[in-house]
Design a protein around this motif. Structure first.
Motif, PDB file in Angstrom:
ATOM      1  N   GLN A  49     -50.232 -38.792 -58.044  1.00 24.65           N
ATOM      2  CA  GLN A  49     -48.927 -38.514 -58.647  1.00 24.65           C
ATOM      3  C   GLN A  49     -48.645 -37.022 -58.757  1.00 24.65           C
ATOM      4  N   GLY A  50     -49.675 -36.206 -58.658  1.00 21.63           N
ATOM      5  CA  GLY A  50     -49.494 -34.759 -58.734  1.00 21.63           C
ATOM      6  C   GLY A  50     -49.358 -34.269 -60.162  1.00 21.63           C
ATOM      7  N   GLU A  51     -48.758 -33.090 -60.319  1.00 29.15           N
ATOM      8  CA  GLU A  51     -48.686 -32.464 -61.643  1.00 29.15           C
ATOM      9  C   GLU A  51     -47.688 -33.125 -62.575  1.00 29.15           C
ATOM     10  N   ASN A  52     -46.870 -34.007 -62.077  1.00 35.27           N
ATOM     11  CA  ASN A  52     -45.891 -34.685 -62.926  1.00 35.27           C
ATOM     12  C   ASN A  52     -46.315 -36.096 -63.284  1.00 35.27           C
ATOM     13  N   ALA A  53     -47.616 -36.365 -63.233  1.00 34.56           N
ATOM     14  CA  ALA A  53     -48.102 -37.704 -63.559  1.00 34.56           C
ATOM     15  C   ALA A  53     -47.780 -38.025 -65.021  1.00 34.56           C
ATOM     16  N   SER A  54     -47.327 -39.230 -65.235  1.00 37.60           N
ATOM     17  CA  SER A  54     -47.017 -39.700 -66.578  1.00 37.60           C
ATOM     18  C   SER A  54     -48.140 -40.632 -67.038  1.00 37.60           C
ATOM     19  N   PRO A  55     -48.738 -40.365 -68.207  1.00 39.34           N
ATOM     20  CA  PRO A  55     -49.794 -41.251 -68.703  1.00 39.34           C
ATOM     21  C   PRO A  55     -49.328 -42.704 -68.836  1.00 39.34           C
ATOM     22  N   ASN A  56     -48.103 -42.904 -69.287  1.00 42.04           N
ATOM     23  CA  ASN A  56     -47.598 -44.272 -69.457  1.00 42.04           C
ATOM     24  C   ASN A  56     -47.369 -44.964 -68.120  1.00 42.04           C
ATOM     25  N   PHE A  57     -46.834 -44.240 -67.143  1.00 43.11           N
ATOM     26  CA  PHE A  57     -46.606 -44.823 -65.819  1.00 43.11           C
ATOM     27  C   PHE A  57     -47.933 -45.219 -65.179  1.00 43.11           C
ATOM     28  N   CYS A  58     -48.923 -44.343 -65.270  1.00 43.53           N
ATOM     29  CA  CYS A  58     -50.237 -44.637 -64.682  1.00 43.53           C
ATOM     30  C   CYS A  58     -50.889 -45.826 -65.379  1.00 43.53           C
ATOM     31  N   LEU A  59     -50.712 -45.920 -66.691  1.00 42.07           N
ATOM     32  CA  LEU A  59     -51.251 -47.048 -67.441  1.00 42.07           C
ATOM     33  C   LEU A  59     -50.589 -48.354 -67.002  1.00 42.07           C
ATOM     34  N   GLN A  60     -49.254 -48.327 -66.857  1.00 38.41           N
ATOM     35  CA  GLN A  60     -48.526 -49.523 -66.408  1.00 38.41           C
ATOM     36  C   GLN A  60     -48.947 -49.925 -64.993  1.00 38.41           C
ATOM     37  N   ALA A  61     -49.132 -48.924 -64.126  1.00 41.99           N
ATOM     38  CA  ALA A  61     -49.555 -49.208 -62.754  1.00 41.99           C
ATOM     39  C   ALA A  61     -50.941 -49.859 -62.740  1.00 41.99           C
ATOM     40  N   MET A  62     -51.836 -49.376 -63.596  1.00 39.19           N
ATOM     41  CA  MET A  62     -53.176 -49.958 -63.678  1.00 39.19           C
ATOM     42  C   MET A  62     -53.111 -51.390 -64.207  1.00 39.19           C
ATOM     43  N   ARG A  63     -52.267 -51.618 -65.196  1.00 39.83           N
ATOM     44  CA  ARG A  63     -52.083 -52.987 -65.707  1.00 39.83           C
ATOM     45  C   ARG A  63     -51.613 -53.916 -64.589  1.00 39.83           C
ATOM     46  N   ASN A  64     -50.630 -53.440 -63.841  1.00 40.22           N
ATOM     47  CA  ASN A  64     -50.061 -54.243 -62.773  1.00 40.22           C
ATOM     48  C   ASN A  64     -51.086 -54.525 -61.672  1.00 40.22           C
ATOM     49  N   ARG A  65     -51.847 -53.521 -61.308  1.00 43.76           N
ATOM     50  CA  ARG A  65     -52.828 -53.643 -60.210  1.00 43.76           C
ATOM     51  C   ARG A  65     -53.983 -54.561 -60.574  1.00 43.76           C
ATOM     52  N   PHE A  66     -54.512 -54.420 -61.796  1.00 41.43           N
ATOM     53  CA  PHE A  66     -55.725 -55.137 -62.178  1.00 41.43           C
ATOM     54  C   PHE A  66     -55.498 -56.273 -63.179  1.00 41.43           C
ATOM     55  N   LYS A  67     -54.272 -56.406 -63.660  1.00 42.80           N
ATOM     56  CA  LYS A  67     -53.948 -57.441 -64.654  1.00 42.80           C
ATOM     57  C   LYS A  67     -54.850 -57.319 -65.883  1.00 42.80           C
ATOM     58  N   SER A  69     -55.579 -56.025 -69.870  1.00 42.80           N
ATOM     59  CA  SER A  69     -54.881 -55.875 -71.133  1.00 42.80           C
ATOM     60  C   SER A  69     -55.363 -54.573 -71.773  1.00 42.80           C
ATOM     61  N   ILE A  70     -54.422 -53.669 -72.002  1.00 40.67           N
ATOM     62  CA  ILE A  70     -54.746 -52.382 -72.615  1.00 40.67           C
ATOM     63  C   ILE A  70     -53.547 -51.930 -73.438  1.00 40.67           C
ATOM     64  N   PRO A  71     -53.753 -51.538 -74.685  1.00 45.06           N
ATOM     65  CA  PRO A  71     -52.634 -51.140 -75.539  1.00 45.06           C
ATOM     66  C   PRO A  71     -51.947 -49.861 -75.057  1.00 45.06           C
ATOM     67  N   ASN A  72     -50.646 -49.767 -75.274  1.00 47.65           N
ATOM     68  CA  ASN A  72     -49.895 -48.550 -74.938  1.00 47.65           C
ATOM     69  C   ASN A  72     -50.443 -47.336 -75.681  1.00 47.65           C
ATOM     70  N   ALA A  73     -50.967 -47.545 -76.872  1.00 52.74           N
ATOM     71  CA  ALA A  73     -51.492 -46.449 -77.687  1.00 52.74           C
ATOM     72  C   ALA A  73     -52.667 -45.737 -77.018  1.00 52.74           C
ATOM     73  N   TYR A  74     -53.283 -46.358 -76.027  1.00 49.64           N
ATOM     74  CA  TYR A  74     -54.411 -45.744 -75.320  1.00 49.64           C
ATOM     75  C   TYR A  74     -53.968 -44.681 -74.317  1.00 49.64           C
ATOM     76  N   ALA A  75     -52.699 -44.661 -73.946  1.00 48.27           N
ATOM     77  CA  ALA A  75     -52.216 -43.772 -72.880  1.00 48.27           C
ATOM     78  C   ALA A  75     -52.560 -42.296 -73.100  1.00 48.27           C
ATOM     79  N   PRO A  76     -52.283 -41.695 -74.269  1.00 48.26           N
ATOM     80  CA  PRO A  76     -52.601 -40.269 -74.431  1.00 48.26           C
ATOM     81  C   PRO A  76     -54.096 -39.971 -74.327  1.00 48.26           C
ATOM     82  N   ALA A  77     -54.912 -40.807 -74.947  1.00 49.88           N
ATOM     83  CA  ALA A  77     -56.355 -40.579 -74.907  1.00 49.88           C
ATOM     84  C   ALA A  77     -56.910 -40.816 -73.510  1.00 49.88           C
ATOM     85  N   LEU A  78     -56.426 -41.841 -72.830  1.00 46.74           N
ATOM     86  CA  LEU A  78     -56.894 -42.141 -71.480  1.00 46.74           C
ATOM     87  C   LEU A  78     -56.578 -40.985 -70.536  1.00 46.74           C
ATOM     88  N   ALA A  79     -55.394 -40.407 -70.685  1.00 43.30           N
ATOM     89  CA  ALA A  79     -55.008 -39.266 -69.851  1.00 43.30           C
ATOM     90  C   ALA A  79     -55.912 -38.067 -70.114  1.00 43.30           C
TER      91      ALA A  79
END
Length: 106
Positions: A49-67, A69-79
């Motif tokens: 995604q480059g320098e404009n990667a969004s933590p929420n977008f990447c989290l949603q993409a991972m959910r979609n790819r692997f099905k 379950s991960i809370p939205n609240a994890y996005a900042p820490a995961l990034a």
């Protein structure tokens, strides 16, 4: 109290840890360790995604790819953990209660 609209800081917490932020990062690290394949894909996807990667977008993409379950609240820490593990990953970040609990320069 943290103003979540501001830019993140680059300092480790010097005062008593904000328990919620500390516990959240600890919980997300455990999730990442248990879901190694998914987290590896997440980091690779974020790099693409480059320098404009969004933590929420990447989290949603991972959910979609692997099905998974991960809370939205994890996005900042995961990034932040992903950036800590790979210095070539850059996310658009705002201030978060998880700032200061990862060894990454924001």
């Amino acid at each position: 109290m943290i103003d979540y609209g501001e830019s993140p800081d680059n300092q480790m917490r010097l005062e008593m840890p904000e328990i919620k932020g500390y516990e959240l990062v600890k919980e997300v690290r455990l999730w990442a360790a248990r879901h190694y394949a998914e987290f590896s894909w997440y980091k690779h996807f974020a790099k693409e995604q480059g320098e404009n990667a969004s933590p929420n977008f990447c989290l949603q993409a991972m959910r979609n790819r692997f099905k998974v379950s991960i809370p939205n609240a994890y996005a900042p820490a995961l990034a932040r953990i992903a950036m800590e593990e790979d210095s070539n990953i850059h996310f658009r970040l705002a201030k978060s209660m998880t700032d200061g609990y990862c060894k990454v320069k924001l």
